[in-house]
Design an enzyme around this catalytic site. Structure first.
Site, PDB file in Angstrom:
ATOM      1  N   HIS A   1     -49.097  13.906 -68.972  1.00  0.00           N
ATOM      2  CA  HIS A   1     -48.522  12.715 -69.406  1.00  0.00           C
ATOM      3  C   HIS A   1     -49.168  12.687 -70.830  1.00  0.00           C
ATOM      4  O   HIS A   1     -50.199  12.438 -71.094  1.00  0.00           O
ATOM      5  CB  HIS A   1     -48.818  11.363 -68.733  1.00  0.00           C
ATOM      6  CG  HIS A   1     -48.481  10.026 -69.723  1.00  0.00           C
ATOM      7  ND1 HIS A   1     -47.232   9.882 -69.854  1.00  0.00           N
ATOM      8  CD2 HIS A   1     -49.134   9.093 -70.004  1.00  0.00           C
ATOM      9  CE1 HIS A   1     -47.125   8.864 -70.632  1.00  0.00           C
ATOM     10  NE2 HIS A   1     -48.284   8.260 -70.717  1.00  0.00           N
TER      11      HIS A   1
ATOM     12  N   ASP B   1     -49.216  11.248 -74.443  1.00  0.00           N
ATOM     13  CA  ASP B   1     -49.258   9.962 -75.358  1.00  0.00           C
ATOM     14  C   ASP B   1     -48.935  10.725 -76.902  1.00  0.00           C
ATOM     15  O   ASP B   1     -50.013  11.288 -77.172  1.00  0.00           O
ATOM     16  CB  ASP B   1     -50.526   9.000 -75.403  1.00  0.00           C
ATOM     17  CG  ASP B   1     -50.372   8.274 -74.195  1.00  0.00           C
ATOM     18  OD1 ASP B   1     -49.309   7.437 -73.974  1.00  0.00           O
ATOM     19  OD2 ASP B   1     -51.394   8.470 -73.351  1.00  0.00           O
TER      20      ASP B   1
ATOM     21  N   ASP C   1     -45.265   5.619 -67.641  1.00  0.00           N
ATOM     22  CA  ASP C   1     -46.401   4.645 -68.197  1.00  0.00           C
ATOM     23  C   ASP C   1     -46.263   3.313 -68.967  1.00  0.00           C
ATOM     24  O   ASP C   1     -46.891   2.558 -68.699  1.00  0.00           O
ATOM     25  CB  ASP C   1     -47.263   5.461 -69.214  1.00  0.00           C
ATOM     26  CG  ASP C   1     -48.514   5.059 -69.628  1.00  0.00           C
ATOM     27  OD1 ASP C   1     -49.054   4.195 -68.492  1.00  0.00           O
ATOM     28  OD2 ASP C   1     -49.328   5.120 -70.498  1.00  0.00           O
TER      29      ASP C   1
ATOM     30  N   HIS D   1     -45.171   4.069 -76.505  1.00  0.00           N
ATOM     31  CA  HIS D   1     -45.731   2.929 -75.844  1.00  0.00           C
ATOM     32  C   HIS D   1     -47.129   2.497 -76.099  1.00  0.00           C
ATOM     33  O   HIS D   1     -47.693   1.579 -75.338  1.00  0.00           O
ATOM     34  CB  HIS D   1     -45.469   2.880 -74.296  1.00  0.00           C
ATOM     35  CG  HIS D   1     -45.930   4.322 -73.699  1.00  0.00           C
ATOM     36  ND1 HIS D   1     -45.413   5.452 -73.637  1.00  0.00           N
ATOM     37  CD2 HIS D   1     -47.217   4.360 -72.900  1.00  0.00           C
ATOM     38  CE1 HIS D   1     -46.173   6.359 -72.945  1.00  0.00           C
ATOM     39  NE2 HIS D   1     -47.313   5.717 -72.551  1.00  0.00           N
TER      40      HIS D   1
END
Lengths: 867, 867
Positions: free
Chosen positions: A11, A13, A135, A388
């Site tokens: 994951h 970001d 997420d 996000h």
């Protein structure tokens, strides 16, 4: 046989504790250890070592950068892995967007950009079949609707309300069918939705990344602590207990987490062993089969099971991970960034997209002259801003600065006119234009005429203003930031009337002169506070922070009972809270321009500032907020549609994201508030609507960002000052949308002003329209952008929900051949929403809901090809 | 052109904060992130990606484990890398041994084991040319001598006294020729020695491991913070400033550190770029050339330079990294482990090595019966115990426990006799043998007769003891641990006499009855302390810890002025300090059996316990300590042979490692103290010799171990009790070695006692000798071990230094054909010291010292091959 789908994933970001570039290269590992370039290097290496291994990749912003740096032989290798299904793209947008604070137009753009890259690079094998929002902190219905229209077969996420999860586990409803629009005909906006078992982490004890401490599989009997039997036993126990709360004999386990797989060998070496040793027990009668898999393989098995699935019509807001831990603070966090993101989107749509198309793909000549157009920089800046931990306001301060810097660079590169002064308007404090004579060019990006007051910073005291025909234009010069003299552009309003209480100076009523309706309306400003030393913290010591909103008390502190020391419609509530109330002659909305900051912290208390509108409208717990700027959702205080809520936070637990508007209504009156950025809000009391404007906090809320949300800068050393606008419209409920739909679009896509020094060239064309005629009110020109040399991408949107307007919710017809003034349409092809698949080739799984109803689909998309 | 040799490397402790197995598998990453299996996986992958890349590997304990788990195709790949010089082994022993607390016999064994594996696996290309002790905390001359005799061409290390380094940098003497023996003829023990520029780390700002935070090379101009120019500029500055303090136009940079390269891609990707961008500047006239290299490539360039090199004759002890930071604590840290390591070595040599050879390779039958011999477990346990965070005592407590457990397992597996009770003697507190009748078998591992008091734990009060011929043996039963009644085996001594002060009960004089010499001798116990709240800490707040010795004051605290409440020769100084003084009839040494612990910490002060012998011997700052149990080195208080010392720690800065003995002497008297384990010690005052016995500390000394050295256990919950022996011999200086050489060997290789219940079988052979005759006194049987089915490895050592004995320092001849009683010698081949190269094939670089002298070489090694 129970089949356990292990899904190796990372994951990544595109900015959070570090900037997107720092994450890519692995810079500033002192802040957080993460380097995406190495993740992709390592995963590809490891996939090649064993053809059984699988991996999924999500964030195209990172993949694109990595791909550019690979040799052609490595690119061929990766293509082979993609074609063989060993490397699978899921989601595939430029980023994994936030769902609470984003506007759908920017989300569609960022998804389109990422998916386009995958399409052009890998063809159909690179097109994601699964949306993957593991997420984001709560999930918007509009996102699900968009994913469905983009052709995704399913959607997986990790975070939902802890009570909701408990109920769904009990009832085996963690996999469901989300009916994501009340206007689109099912199954057009139906989306199969799976809630992952462990957020997006591996089951406890089975994290083998370099960032984890779980014991590796030690299968050498010569060494101390041989642990194969123990590992297998623990794994079987977890698999069997997981299977109990899902419907089929297939379950999924996410084997990865934040920035994992930088050294993929650690994961794969142990997963190889796990699969080997668990499956070896089948010879002894074990009924568990483990395999490397992907979300789309797992989804295929669920589809093959041919079951019926629970139907969900509402959304997944607000998100709480515990009784006093509501993730409703980020709806408002970093209000300045949220606004800058929004006006940057407007600027991108206008200067980079529309103007490039209109100036012509061949020459870039025409009424707007030669331009320095660089689409990608601005688009990329906007795309990562949707992340996000970007527009959400949940990144570290230096990362927020980086997003803002990227957006600013995007603005610069999108300037069409070399000597444009357009940037002068993009900063919080107006700068005077030091010119005795100049021309103002006003470009309206909406596909219909708008009335828009043009406010310019100047340094003279008197100006002559004339229009394209030389006719004089009504105008006034205001002196800003002075308590003493005001010379405001207050016209005699045609549509609205507002009254003020003579004792308090506060708003007291609002009238719509057309519809002859009046409501009592009081507005004031309040702050809420989390006080660590408050005795009320016995239940939980969770403070407010970037993510979380948690005031100690449900009673907000009033900033001032009166607006003392003000003249007319300029209201001063405190040295750090003021407001200008404006009514323009031609406007159907009341403008409340609020200014908040620096929020004082001398008392060592962080504060969360709201404005609350108290009205005579008779509501009974219900209110309405939008989903990503598109459809409106009904909300009810202390209530959730799909489970029996135990409310533990009376304010924070009733806050919802507001991306463009919220309203309250009764049978006769509807008050709609249109916002200029994403904010949080709720209706805590009947007849009341409150919106959070600014947050300044002194504690970290322990959700990872690791610093308090306490914005200061060189310009604002004592704390950030934020200014924004709320537009209020008062209407009869059945026709309120006829007003708030165009109003909200005007705030989203604002007129572009550009300037020219001195006299214009005599041959200058003073007026121009890209359209042959205005579009009908129901149709919104969402996207007009150059796609490649010979084609443009056009998105036309029916902007009314099926139920909200007698007049405008009907189907409409648009003649594309007669739409544009400078373009001749040679051919049209329809695509899916993300423009990465022909519409007629879009085939999606069919899923059977437990119940079902349907609505109209009027969201149409076109693709112009001029041979 | 300045050539910069970049040496990618990893430093993999075989135990420190985690156990050796935890390090291998990457278990307990919560303690420290480190997994060696992944390092080797990753490095091999990355070497294959670019043929220019190089890597060195050091610790065969880890490599061996990894190798066993590889597929044959991977093994072939690795062989190819080794043959092409892309993967190079350096050092290559089982571990990187400690130099201050190890005995040379165990070091030779562990080096031999590692090098043998490399030889048998990779042939000549796998034989290391360079010794590599980058981390040990000071360097022993005997280590350098051994490395030379093992055929190494050069030696590199990282740690030396900070003043020494400053002087050598100034004088360009960081590369030197170490003349590592005053007995071996040069260049037999000459070793080219290089001191690495940054310890073993990369230069500042250039660490690109996953564990580092330095900025990666960001060479994509599209991203923020393009930094290639900055990186190149910084690198050139560092390279040029490093070149100034070395002699040639080649310099070395160690690109790696502790457990680095677990994800080798991070390092290599950035190193590739660094090399590319720095060398690209040569087109613009840059005179710096960077290349992937190895220590042996670098060494070759230094040799090719054909310069003369500074000569070094002493050693590199003690090591201080700052004025108050002397690493002299670990000379004594964990005295119980240090002793257990030493007796385990004795056990290994006897039960695993000598007895296997003597019992015959074919049948394992013979006088000792069938045995359950497992060489490797015991050998491996001993080998890892030599590590510089093992016997050094600088590991975490759980790791120390793990080393002890491994040694214990080794003991069990080495038991020749199934029903052996030998283990009973290996524990601190004697356990009675609950048998009314039993046989004791005493095996003497030395190649000459010894006199050795046999002390057995029994539970009866009277025993008849007879020898092999049935003759009665003199014997006494002592009651242990009773203050009241003592029945000690105190005989009328033939060789020594000791007197006690009637007032204090302390020793007052020691006499050698043969030589008729007497010295005044007072002995007492003291403790030193680091008190954090002491006002004397203004200069530095460095506390004592596992590594560091730093008392506040130079005056140790006397534990007791008198030895109150004792009888005769059993002395009680405090409830936690006692001693038994023994003189055996046939012994030339006085035995001081000390017991220390639990060291009290009720006063919140950690304590370091020493015993000090104060004599009438007239010394003037000089004293002598051994180097790894072999040669003796002269020491001088407040002095270093190779630089002008500024002494900053009057006690800690004068401590040296004692592995087997230390002595003080004047023209007529020499008092030698033989220790039973490695300890630290010094001569702070003239005529005085002090030895540190035990350390219990309440602070961590901030050198990485991260816990205070505060040993407790289930058996010793109030603090570890340690017991040990000092053997004192008083002699005339010219012949003192004739006594202390055999005495020290007797302590190192002790008789093995085994037991048989009840009556022996009538046919039992009661006496046996593996030798036809005793070896001459000068020759020590160092190693006798089965090498493979048909051959044994024999190491014979001339144990006297050239200067220390008129009688025994002369050359001697040994007739190998007549040596053994049960072996017929079919052939003999001589090898280098580590037995991984034929002696006549050993060719080493020749180096020219600035000056030179020579001595005898009598250290011979043989290799028996019985076709």
């Amino acid at each position: 046989m129970l089949n356990v789908h292990l899904v190796p994933h990372t994951h990544d970001d595109v900015g959070w504790l570090k900037t997107v570039d720092q994450y890519f290269y692995g810079d500033r590992n002192d802040i957080q250890h993460a380097g995406v370039q190495y993740i992709l290097d390592s995963v590809v290496d490891q996939l090649l070592k064993n053809p059984d291994r699988r991996f999924i990749y999500v964030e195209t912003a990172f993949f694109y950068r990595w791909w550019k740096q690979q040799s052609s032989s490595m690119q061929q290798t990766v293509k082979k892995l993609v074609n063989e299904g060993r490397l699978e793209f899921v989601n595939g947008g430029w980023c994994m967007s936030d769902e609470a604070t984003t506007h759908y137009s920017a989300v569609i753009d960022q998804m389109t950009m990422g998916l386009r890259f995958l399409n052009e690079t890998f063809g159909p094998c690179g097109r994601p079949r699964v949306a993957w929002h593991i997420d984001p902190f709560g999930h918007a219905r509009e996102h699900a609707s968009m994913f469905a229209q983009m052709g995704y077969d399913g959607f997986f996420f990790g975070r939902l309300d802890y009570q909701d999860r408990a109920r769904r586990r009990r009832d085996k409803e963690q996999e469901l069918l989300w009916r994501a629009s009340d206007s689109l005909t099912p199954p057009m906006a139906d989306l199969f939705t799976g809630i992952l078992p462990n957020g997006y982490n591996p089951p406890e004890g089975f994290c083998w990344d370099q960032s984890c401490d779980d014991p590796p599989i030690r299968d050498d009997p010569d060494l101390e602590d041989y642990n194969v039997d123990d590992v297998v036993r623990r794994f079987l126990a977890i698999a069997n207990s997981q299977a109990i709360v899902y419907k089929t004999d297939h379950i999924i386990m996410t084997m990865g987490s934040d920035f994992q797989y930088e050294n993929a060998n650690l994961w794969y070496k142990n997963l190889d062993k796990l699969i080997h040793y668990v499956n070896a027990l089948q010879a002894n009668g074990s009924k568990v089969n483990v395999l490397y898999s992907t979300p789309s393989c797992y989804l295929q098995e669920l589809h093959r099971a041919n079951l019926t699935w629970a139907l969900k019509m509402d959304d997944f807001f607000p998100y709480a991970d515990d009784a006093h831990d509501f993730w409703t603070g980020y709806f408002t966090s970093r209000p300045a960034l949220k606004r800058y993101e929004r006006i940057s989107n407007s600027n991108l749509q206008v200067t980079c997209n529309q103007l490039e198309v209109l100036s012509g793909p061949a020459s870039r000549k025409g009424p707007f002259g030669e331009g320095d157009i660089n689409l990608s920089l601005s688009e990329k800046a906007m795309a990562v801003a949707q992340h996000h931990d970007a527009v959400s306001g949940t990144e570290k301060q230096h990362v927020a600065n980086d997003y803002a810097r990227r957006l600013a660079h995007g603005w610069q590169r999108c300037q069409v006119f070399q000597a444009s002064h357009v940037l002068l308007l993009n900063i919080a404090q107006p700068h005077p234009v030091f010119l005795s004579q100049f021309s103002v060019n006003v470009y309206n990006p909406l596909a219909r005429p708008v009335t828009w007051p043009v406010r310019l910073p100047v340094n003279g005291t008197a100006y002559l203003v004339s229009d394209a025909n030389g006719k004089s234009v009504d105008c006034q010069v205001s002196v800003l930031f002075s308590l003493k003299t005001e010379n405001l552009c207050v016209h005699l309003p045609q549509f609205l009337r507002v009254t003020f209480d003579p004792d308090t100076g506060l708003l007291s009523s609002l009238s719509n002169l057309e519809t002859k309706q009046t409501i009592k309306l009081t507005q004031n400003f309040y702050w809420l506070v989390y006080n660590a030393s408050d005795g009320n913290n016995l239940q939980s010591d969770q403070p407010s922070g970037a993510y979380i909103f948690r005031p100690n008390s449900s009673t907000p502190f009033l900033i001032s009972k009166t607006t003392s020391g003000v003249q007319e419609v300029r209201q001063w509530f405190a040295p750090w809270v003021s407001q200008v109330v404006r009514l323009y002659t031609d406007s159907k909305a009341l403008e409340l321009e609020w200014t908040v900051g620096p929020v004082p912290i001398d008392d060592d208390l962080g504060k969360e500032v709201i404005t609350r509108l108290d009205t005579s409208i008779k509501t009974s717990q219900y209110f309405y907020t939008d989903s990503n700027g598109r459809e409106m959702l009904q909300r009810k205080t202390d209530f959730r549609p799909t489970w029996n809520l135990r409310q533990s936070e009376p304010i924070a637990g009733n806050y919802y994201p507001i991306n463009s508007r919220a309203f309250i209504k009764d049978d006769v009156d509807q008050l709609t508030v249109v916002t200029d950025r994403s904010q949080g809000g709720g209706s805590i009391h009947n007849g009341s609507l409150e919106i959070m404007l600014h947050r300044r906090l002194l504690y970290d809320d322990v959700r990872g960002v690791g610093e308090p949300l306490n914005e200061t800068s060189n310009i604002f050393p004592k704390g950030l000052v934020v200014r924004g606008r709320l537009l209020l419209s008062l209407d009869r409920p059945p026709s309120a949308a006829d007003a708030h739909r165009p109003l909200a679009q005007e705030v989203v896509l604002q007129p572009l002003l550009t300037f020219t020094d001195g006299d214009l060239h005599p041959n200058t064309q003073l007026e121009f329209s890209g359209l042959q005629a205005a579009l009908p009110p129901a149709v919104h020109l969402l996207t007009l952008t150059q796609w490649d040399k010979d084609s443009v991408l056009l998105r036309l949107e029916h902007q009314f929900q099926s139920w909200e307007s007698k007049l405008n919710s009907q189907p409409v017809t648009v003649n594309l051949q007669k739409l544009f003034s400078t373009l001749e349409v040679l051919g049209v092809s329809e695509l899916n929403l993300s423009a990465n698949q022909w519409k007629d080739e879009m085939t999606r799984f069919h899923w059977t809901p437990m119940t079902g109803t349907g609505h109209l689909n009027l969201f149409i998309r076109f693709y112009y090809i001029s041979s």
